[in-house]
Design a protein around this motif. Structure first.
Motif, PDB file in Angstrom:
ATOM      1  N   ARG A  21       0.836  -1.210   0.000  1.00  0.00           N
ATOM      2  CA  ARG A  21       0.000   0.000   0.000  1.00  0.00           C
ATOM      3  C   ARG A  21       0.875   1.267   0.000  1.00  0.00           C
ATOM      4  N   GLU A  22       2.023   1.181  -0.730  1.00  0.00           N
ATOM      5  CA  GLU A  22       2.996   2.274  -0.808  1.00  0.00           C
ATOM      6  C   GLU A  22       3.588   2.638   0.548  1.00  0.00           C
ATOM      7  N   VAL A  23       3.628   1.645   1.445  1.00  0.00           N
ATOM      8  CA  VAL A  23       4.181   1.846   2.791  1.00  0.00           C
ATOM      9  C   VAL A  23       5.252   0.793   3.027  1.00  0.00           C
ATOM     10  N   LEU A  24       6.396   1.203   3.582  1.00  0.00           N
ATOM     11  CA  LEU A  24       7.428   0.252   3.953  1.00  0.00           C
ATOM     12  C   LEU A  24       6.985  -0.471   5.219  1.00  0.00           C
ATOM     13  N   VAL A  25       6.927  -1.817   5.137  1.00  0.00           N
ATOM     14  CA  VAL A  25       6.430  -2.623   6.251  1.00  0.00           C
ATOM     15  C   VAL A  25       7.517  -3.605   6.695  1.00  0.00           C
ATOM     16  N   ASP A  26       7.740  -3.674   7.993  1.00  0.00           N
ATOM     17  CA  ASP A  26       8.704  -4.607   8.572  1.00  0.00           C
ATOM     18  C   ASP A  26       7.973  -5.438   9.626  1.00  0.00           C
ATOM     19  N   VAL A  27       7.958  -6.760   9.429  1.00  0.00           N
ATOM     20  CA  VAL A  27       7.251  -7.658  10.344  1.00  0.00           C
ATOM     21  C   VAL A  27       8.222  -8.708  10.859  1.00  0.00           C
TER      22      VAL A  27
END
Length: 201
Positions: free
Chosen positions: A86-92
């Motif tokens: 969603r055009e967001v940098l995500v770190d899980v």
């Protein structure tokens, strides 16, 4: 893109993620730069919540697993995913225990499998050793490099290799005549990384 826009997109993405029933184990934060981070510390499992997140974001197969020793000395694993959604940098990330309880003793000290198990249990990369029968042994290791994994295969006579995701399994016969089923946690990922970099096994 302004910081306000980035924060808004991260907030909208977070709203969607927190409503997913299988991601409720994750704690989420949004950094001032708009990076969305989710983290869980679990007492069991293999960090499958990160795999679920990867499937939801359309990036299955991008989850990496590593092993580390906590300050307490406990051997733990961590599943990690870094992607853009969603055009967001995500770190899980999700941390989980790797050290398994010592199995009840099987057989006696004269068994070849028991002797080999005693030799292996103190090795730093060994996660678990289980004596199956007089000449049968299951060993789980966490190699740090592909070279480590190859050394384990050679040492324990591993021949045919089966890779499923990050985990590789081989069966063979050790020099002392013990049938060994060897599992390498993360060995599949190590092999893939070498292949992608153009290296050789």
């Amino acid at each position: 893109m302004t910081t306000q826009t980035t924060q808004l997109r991260a907030a909208l993405a977070l709203t969607e993620l927190v409503t997913h029933p299988h991601l409720r184990a994750l704690s989420w934060t949004v950094s001032p730069e708009g990076v969305l981070s989710g983290y869980a510390i679990t007492d069991s499992g293999t960090g499958s919540v990160v795999d679920i997140a990867a499937d939801l974001m359309g990036t299955p197969g991008f989850v990496e697993r590593k092993a580390f020793r906590a300050d307490s000395g406990e051997l733990r694993g961590v599943a990690e995913l870094t992607t853009t959604w969603r055009e967001v940098l995500v770190d899980v990330r999700a941390s989980y225990p790797l050290a398994l309880p010592e199995p009840e003793p099987v057989g006696d000290s004269s068994w070849p499998a028991v002797q080999l198990a005693a030799e292996l249990r103190d090795e730093p990369q060994v996660q678990s050793v289980t004596v199956e029968h007089q000449t049968g042994l299951s060993v789980v290791v966490v190699p740090e490099t592909l070279a480590d994994w190859e050394r384990w295969r050679t040492r324990l006579g591993g021949l045919t290799e089966t890779v499923r995701g990050d985990t590789a399994t081989v069966s063979g016969e050790s020099e002392c005549g013990v049938d060994v089923r060897l599992t390498g946690v993360g060995a599949g990922r190590l092999a893939s990384a070498v292949a992608l970099s153009g290296g050789v096994r």
